[in-house]
Design a protein around this motif. Structure first.
Motif, mmCIF file in Angstrom:
data_model
loop_
_atom_site.group_PDB
_atom_site.id
_atom_site.type_symbol
_atom_site.label_atom_id
_atom_site.label_comp_id
_atom_site.label_asym_id
_atom_site.label_seq_id
_atom_site.Cartn_x
_atom_site.Cartn_y
_atom_site.Cartn_z
ATOM 1 N N ILE A 1 0.863 -1.182 0.000
ATOM 2 C CA ILE A 1 0.000 0.000 0.000
ATOM 3 C C ILE A 1 0.900 1.233 0.000
ATOM 4 C CG2 ILE A 1 -1.744 1.291 1.287
ATOM 5 C CD1 ILE A 1 -2.483 -1.463 2.571
ATOM 6 N N PHE A 2 0.672 2.117 -0.959
ATOM 7 C CA PHE A 2 1.436 3.360 -1.058
ATOM 8 C C PHE A 2 0.500 4.526 -0.777
ATOM 9 C CE2 PHE A 2 3.405 0.317 -3.991
ATOM 10 C CZ PHE A 2 4.684 0.261 -3.454
ATOM 11 N N ILE A 3 0.921 5.396 0.121
ATOM 12 C CA ILE A 3 0.097 6.539 0.515
ATOM 13 C C ILE A 3 0.835 7.821 0.156
ATOM 14 C CG2 ILE A 3 -1.131 7.682 2.386
ATOM 15 C CD1 ILE A 3 -1.090 5.060 3.925
ATOM 16 N N GLY A 4 0.225 8.593 -0.709
ATOM 17 C CA GLY A 4 0.779 9.888 -1.084
ATOM 18 C C GLY A 4 0.099 10.990 -0.288
ATOM 19 N N ASP A 5 0.899 11.797 0.388
ATOM 20 C CA ASP A 5 0.369 12.879 1.222
ATOM 21 C C ASP A 5 0.832 14.215 0.650
ATOM 22 O OD1 ASP A 5 -0.460 14.634 3.143
ATOM 23 O OD2 ASP A 5 0.872 13.890 4.730
ATOM 24 N N PRO A 6 -0.068 14.987 0.034
ATOM 25 C CA PRO A 6 0.328 16.282 -0.533
ATOM 26 C C PRO A 6 0.896 17.250 0.502
ATOM 27 C CG PRO A 6 -1.858 15.633 -1.310
ATOM 28 C CD PRO A 6 -1.490 14.695 -0.200
ATOM 29 N N GLU A 7 0.594 16.988 1.782
ATOM 30 C CA GLU A 7 1.084 17.885 2.830
ATOM 31 C C GLU A 7 2.571 17.639 3.141
ATOM 32 O OE1 GLU A 7 -0.726 20.170 4.425
ATOM 33 O OE2 GLU A 7 -2.700 19.717 3.584
ATOM 34 N N GLN A 8 3.075 16.472 2.735
ATOM 35 C CA GLN A 8 4.482 16.165 2.995
ATOM 36 C C GLN A 8 5.365 16.986 2.070
ATOM 37 O OE1 GLN A 8 6.097 13.970 5.063
ATOM 38 N NE2 GLN A 8 4.301 13.097 6.060
ATOM 39 N N GLU A 9 6.390 17.610 2.630
ATOM 40 C CA GLU A 9 7.297 18.424 1.835
ATOM 41 C C GLU A 9 8.369 17.568 1.184
ATOM 42 O OE1 GLU A 9 8.973 21.468 4.232
ATOM 43 O OE2 GLU A 9 7.137 22.657 4.282
ATOM 44 N N SER A 10 8.836 18.043 0.024
ATOM 45 C CA SER A 10 9.962 17.397 -0.624
ATOM 46 C C SER A 10 11.177 17.439 0.298
ATOM 47 C CB SER A 10 10.283 18.106 -1.946
ATOM 48 O OG SER A 10 11.537 17.732 -2.424
ATOM 49 N N ARG A 11 11.935 16.351 0.317
ATOM 50 C CA ARG A 11 13.094 16.297 1.199
ATOM 51 C C ARG A 11 14.404 16.450 0.431
ATOM 52 N NH1 ARG A 11 9.248 13.388 3.712
ATOM 53 N NH2 ARG A 11 9.133 13.514 5.989
ATOM 54 N N ALA A 12 14.336 17.064 -0.745
ATOM 55 C CA ALA A 12 15.566 17.245 -1.511
ATOM 56 C C ALA A 12 16.509 18.173 -0.759
ATOM 57 C CB ALA A 12 15.234 17.830 -2.883
ATOM 58 N N PRO A 13 17.699 17.733 -0.398
ATOM 59 C CA PRO A 13 18.627 18.596 0.334
ATOM 60 C C PRO A 13 19.090 19.759 -0.528
ATOM 61 C CG PRO A 13 19.268 16.269 0.484
ATOM 62 C CD PRO A 13 18.222 16.379 -0.576
ATOM 63 N N GLN A 14 19.221 20.901 0.101
ATOM 64 C CA GLN A 14 19.612 22.112 -0.620
ATOM 65 C C GLN A 14 20.965 21.941 -1.304
ATOM 66 O OE1 GLN A 14 19.103 25.800 1.545
ATOM 67 N NE2 GLN A 14 20.936 26.648 0.586
ATOM 68 N N GLU A 15 21.927 21.290 -0.621
ATOM 69 C CA GLU A 15 23.265 21.135 -1.192
ATOM 70 C C GLU A 15 23.223 20.295 -2.469
ATOM 71 O OE1 GLU A 15 22.961 19.155 2.178
ATOM 72 O OE2 GLU A 15 22.127 21.157 2.450
ATOM 73 N N ILE A 16 22.338 19.258 -2.479
ATOM 74 C CA ILE A 16 22.229 18.405 -3.667
ATOM 75 C C ILE A 16 21.651 19.193 -4.829
ATOM 76 C CG2 ILE A 16 21.198 16.308 -4.617
ATOM 77 C CD1 ILE A 16 23.264 15.693 -2.540
ATOM 78 N N VAL A 17 20.605 19.970 -4.566
ATOM 79 C CA VAL A 17 19.983 20.781 -5.619
ATOM 80 C C VAL A 17 20.994 21.781 -6.172
ATOM 81 C CG1 VAL A 17 18.189 22.496 -6.093
ATOM 82 C CG2 VAL A 17 17.660 20.493 -4.698
ATOM 83 N N ARG A 18 21.764 22.377 -5.285
ATOM 84 C CA ARG A 18 22.797 23.326 -5.730
ATOM 85 C C ARG A 18 23.793 22.655 -6.661
ATOM 86 N NH1 ARG A 18 25.852 26.028 -0.939
ATOM 87 N NH2 ARG A 18 27.026 26.794 -2.743
ATOM 88 N N ALA A 19 24.250 21.476 -6.272
ATOM 89 C CA ALA A 19 25.267 20.786 -7.062
ATOM 90 C C ALA A 19 24.724 20.311 -8.408
ATOM 91 C CB ALA A 19 25.811 19.592 -6.274
ATOM 92 N N LEU A 20 23.477 19.845 -8.424
ATOM 93 C CA LEU A 20 22.895 19.314 -9.657
ATOM 94 C C LEU A 20 22.667 20.392 -10.705
ATOM 95 C CD1 LEU A 20 20.231 16.732 -8.391
ATOM 96 C CD2 LEU A 20 22.325 16.232 -9.642
#
Length: 376
Positions: A292-311
């Motif tokens: 069972i997979f539960i998607g919660d729109p209230e959950q925030e993305s957990r992408a780390p800022q440092e990873i986004v910066r590097a990518l």
């Protein structure tokens, strides 16, 4: 079978040996039994020999301290003359080194003599898939040397120990993969719940545990799940029943979905139910049967800022703006969150568009959420 080991005792020790991979300290019970059987001071199993690059991984009986083991790995392994033994063959130390050379060696004087180890019996096991293992049995200076009977006893266990090591490696690899994939799903903020063939909860990931604890649209009742309204729960039970029937009959995987309102008024859950294909020889009742997979729109993305910066080669401010937008905030809300003006936020957004090659906010959000950043 030798005279000093009955069939019953041998069977009991084999049980300990094959149970070894499941113990919190692998093979601890078996090593204790082996130490007693061979009337020795220590029994040590080196699962990963040390090298100049990595520490070794060893399991020792209660008689040897962690300090001694650590000292061996850090300082003395390179001096040890009793290594690289013939594969799967039990040999004694005196077959490798003369008594005089042994007594005068730096290894004996610095490491073995302080722990009163003089006689050593050992075997190396090199498995076809690359595992290198060592088993060492030790006695003190005043103890009798190891006999041929002792060597024969240890030889009895070698093929079984090799099989148990192969099982251990496979279980360890599967556990590592499971933890990796579970961590990835956690990072994507998706709740995952596994049910057994009776529809009872087997396992939940961290996100699902948090949602169940909140009891806001999904909760645990006994060993089962209840979602939303009574009508929602009825539909949910029917979906699980259909998935279980599909799983038991071996039909193609069934995937069904539904929305669930939350009593708190927060955004609805999205729930996907799918059957888990059984293993070819799976016979246990407590194997995963439904996911069972539960998607919660209230959950925030957990992408780390440092990873986004590097990518995407962003500045810290640009990465902050991008992540806030990916988490559902508007540009105005993001500028308020960061305490900057709307014009400054727009400037950061334009620069981000230029670096990522997108032209709209929605495209930027999609790019971030579909990138590997959420796995960082």
């Amino acid at each position: 079978m030798t005279d000093s080991l009955s069939l019953e005792h041998f069977g009991e020790m084999l049980g300990h040996l094959y149970q070894g991979p499941l113990e919190s300290v692998p093979w601890n019970t078996f090593l204790d039994s082996l130490k007693d059987l061979l009337s020795s001071k220590y029994a040590t199993f080196i699962l990963r020999p040390p090298s100049q690059y990595v520490d070794g991984l060893s399991i020792s009986t209660a008689g040897s301290s962690m300090e001694v083991t650590s000292s061996y790995h850090e300082h003395f392994y390179s001096l040890d003359p009793f290594v690289d033994l013939p594969n799967r063959q039990v040999v004694s130390l005196i077959e490798f080194v003369s008594v005089n050379d042994w007594l005068n060696s730096d290894f004996y004087k610095s490491f073995m003599e302080p722990t009163d180890v003089f006689h050593v019996l050992g075997a190396d096991i090199n498995t076809p898939d690359g595992a290198q293992c060592r088993i060492r049995i030790s006695r003190g200076r005043n103890d009798p040397p190891f006999s041929q009977v002792d060597k024969d006893l240890l030889t009895l266990f070698l093929p079984h120990l090799e099989r148990a090591v192969i099982l251990h490696m496979r279980l360890n690899r599967m556990e590592s993969e499971r933890n990796l994939y579970a961590g990835a799903v956690d990072q994507m903020a998706v709740g995952t719940i596994l049910l057994d063939s009776d529809g009872k909860v087997l396992q939940m990931n961290r996100v699902a545990e948090q949602l169940v604890q909140e009891k806001d649209g999904v909760k645990l009742v006994g060993d089962g799940l209840q979602v939303g309204t009574p009508r929602d729960s009825q539909k949910f039970r029917q979906m699980i029943k259909q998935a279980l029937l599909s799983q038991k009959s071996g039909n193609p995987t069934v995937v069904e979905a539904m929305r669930v309102q939350r009593p708190s008024g927060r955004a609805d859950f999205g729930i996907v139910v799918r059957s888990v294909p059984p293993g070819e020889w799976s016979g246990a009742r407590q194997c995963p049967a439904v996911a069972i997979f539960i998607g919660d729109p209230e959950q925030e993305s957990r992408a780390p800022q440092e990873i986004v910066r590097a990518l995407f080669d962003l500045t810290p401010s640009e990465a902050q703006i991008a992540l806030l937008l990916a988490n559902g905030l508007t540009l105005d809300e993001a500028s308020d969150e960061l305490g900057i003006s709307r014009n400054t936020a727009r400037a950061h957004l334009r620069s981000t568009f230029s670096k990522t090659g997108v032209t709209r906010q929605t495209m930027l959000v999609r790019l971030i959420l579909r990138s590997v950043a959420t796995l960082g």
